[in-house]
Design a protein around this motif. Structure first.
Motif, PDB file in Angstrom:
ATOM      1  N   ARG A  35       0.923  -1.274  -0.038  1.00 45.82           N
ATOM      2  CA  ARG A  35      -0.040  -0.009  -0.043  1.00 45.82           C
ATOM      3  C   ARG A  35       0.904   1.220   0.136  1.00 45.82           C
ATOM      4  O   ARG A  35       0.635   2.216  -0.619  1.00 45.82           O
ATOM      5  N   GLN A  42      -6.501   2.300  -7.396  1.00 50.20           N
ATOM      6  CA  GLN A  42      -5.890   1.501  -6.652  1.00 50.20           C
ATOM      7  C   GLN A  42      -7.041   0.302  -6.703  1.00 50.20           C
ATOM      8  O   GLN A  42      -8.070   0.348  -6.103  1.00 50.20           O
ATOM      9  N   THR A  45      -8.470  -2.892  -4.820  1.00 47.49           N
ATOM     10  CA  THR A  45      -8.694  -2.873  -3.473  1.00 47.49           C
ATOM     11  C   THR A  45      -8.899  -4.639  -2.934  1.00 47.49           C
ATOM     12  O   THR A  45      -8.454  -4.864  -2.068  1.00 47.49           O
ATOM     13  N   ASP A  46      -9.521  -5.171  -3.925  1.00 45.06           N
ATOM     14  CA  ASP A  46      -9.758  -6.698  -3.695  1.00 45.06           C
ATOM     15  C   ASP A  46      -8.900  -7.582  -4.817  1.00 45.06           C
ATOM     16  O   ASP A  46      -9.503  -7.450  -5.927  1.00 45.06           O
TER      17      ASP A  46
END
Length: 224
Positions: free
Chosen positions: A11, A30, A32-33
Motif C-alpha cells: 500500500r 488502486q 482493493t480486492d
C-alpha cells in the motif's frame, strides 16, 4: 485525462505512485480486492495498468493473461524480482514494459507517458482506443472484443471513433454526418440510420448489440 489502474499489494508503494501520477493530471485508481482484479478493471476501464508480479491469490502474470483475453490496454509490470527471467516472463505474458523495484517515481512516470504516447498518439499508425474491453484500432480499421476481431468499413470506423472520443455523451446526428461526409447538407438523414443499423448488426455478432445507444430524435452514444 488518461485513467491508470494500479494493481499493487504494498500500500505504501501504491499510494506513492497514485499521489505522484495524480500530480501529472492522471486519474488513478488502486485495486482493493485482489481476488476481483478483472471486475475492478472492467468497472474503471483504464487506459493503462501498472501491475505488480507478487500479489495475493494470483500473481501478476495470471492477471496479465486474463486482461489480455479482453483488452490490448498497455500493461507496465513492477517487481522486486528484477532478474532477466522475470523480465522475459512479463513480456511474454503480454506486458509492454517492466520496472524493477526500487524505482524512481519520475522514471516510472516517464515510462507511463511513453507507453501512453506510443499506444494512443494520433500521430501513430497503430492508435488503439479502448472502452470496457472493446478495442478500436484506427490503424488497421478493426474492432476486437473478447478474442473476436472484425474489420470495419470506413464509415463504421468513423462512427465508432467519434462515439469513443465522446463516450458518455450524446453525439448529435448532425455531428456524425459532418464527420462522415464533411457536411450535413444534401445528405438523406436516413443514410445515417442505415449505416448505424448495419454497424449494430455487425457488432451483435460478437456480443456487442448494446454498445451503441440511441437517443431518439437527438443522436447516439457509447455509455461511459
Amino acid at each position: 485525462m488518461y485513467k491508470i489502474l494500479i494493481v499493487e499489494d504494498e500500500r505504501i508503494i501504491a499510494n506513492a505512485i497514485e499521489q505522484h501520477l495524480s500530480k501529472w493530471g492522471f486519474e488513478v485508481k488502486q485495486v482493493t480486492d485482489f481476488d476481483r482484479v478483472l471486475e475492478e478493471f472492467a468497472a474503471f476501464s483504464p487506459e493503462l495498468v501498472i501491475l505488480d508480479i507478487l500479489l495475493p491469490y494470483y500473481n501478476g502474470y495470471y492477471w496479465c493473461g486474463e486482461i489480455r483475453k479482453r483488452s490490448k490496454v498497455p500493461i507496465l509490470f513492477l517487481s522486486s524480482a528484477s532478474d532477466n527471467m522475470n523480465l522475459v516472463m512479463a513480456i511474454n505474458m503480454g506486458g509492454d514494459d517492466f520496472v524493477p523495484k526500487p524505482f524512481d517515481l519520475d522514471v516510472l512516470t516517464a515510462k507511463v507517458q511513453a507507453l501512453l504516447r506510443r499506444t494512443y498518439s494520433f500521430g501513430g499508425t497503430g492508435i488503439l482506443m479502448e472502452h470496457k474491453g472493446v478495442i478500436l484500432n484506427l490503424g488497421d480499421g478493426s474492432l476486437s472484443y473478447e478474442g473476436s476481431t472484425m474489420e470495419l468499413t470506413k464509415n463504421e470506423l468513423k462512427i465508432l471513433q467519434l462515439l469513443f472520443e465522446q463516450k458518455g455523451q450524446i453525439v448529435c446526428r448532425e455531428d456524425i454526418m459532418k464527420r462522415l461526409w464533411d457536411s450535413d447538407s444534401f445528405i438523406d438523414d436516413n443514410t445515417l440510420t442505415v449505416n448505424v443499423t448495419r454497424l449494430r448488426k455487425k457488432l451483435s455478432q460478437i456480443g456487442l448489440s448494446s454498445l451503441i445507444k440511441t437517443k431518439k430524435g437527438v443522436g447516439y452514444l457509447v455509455e461511459g
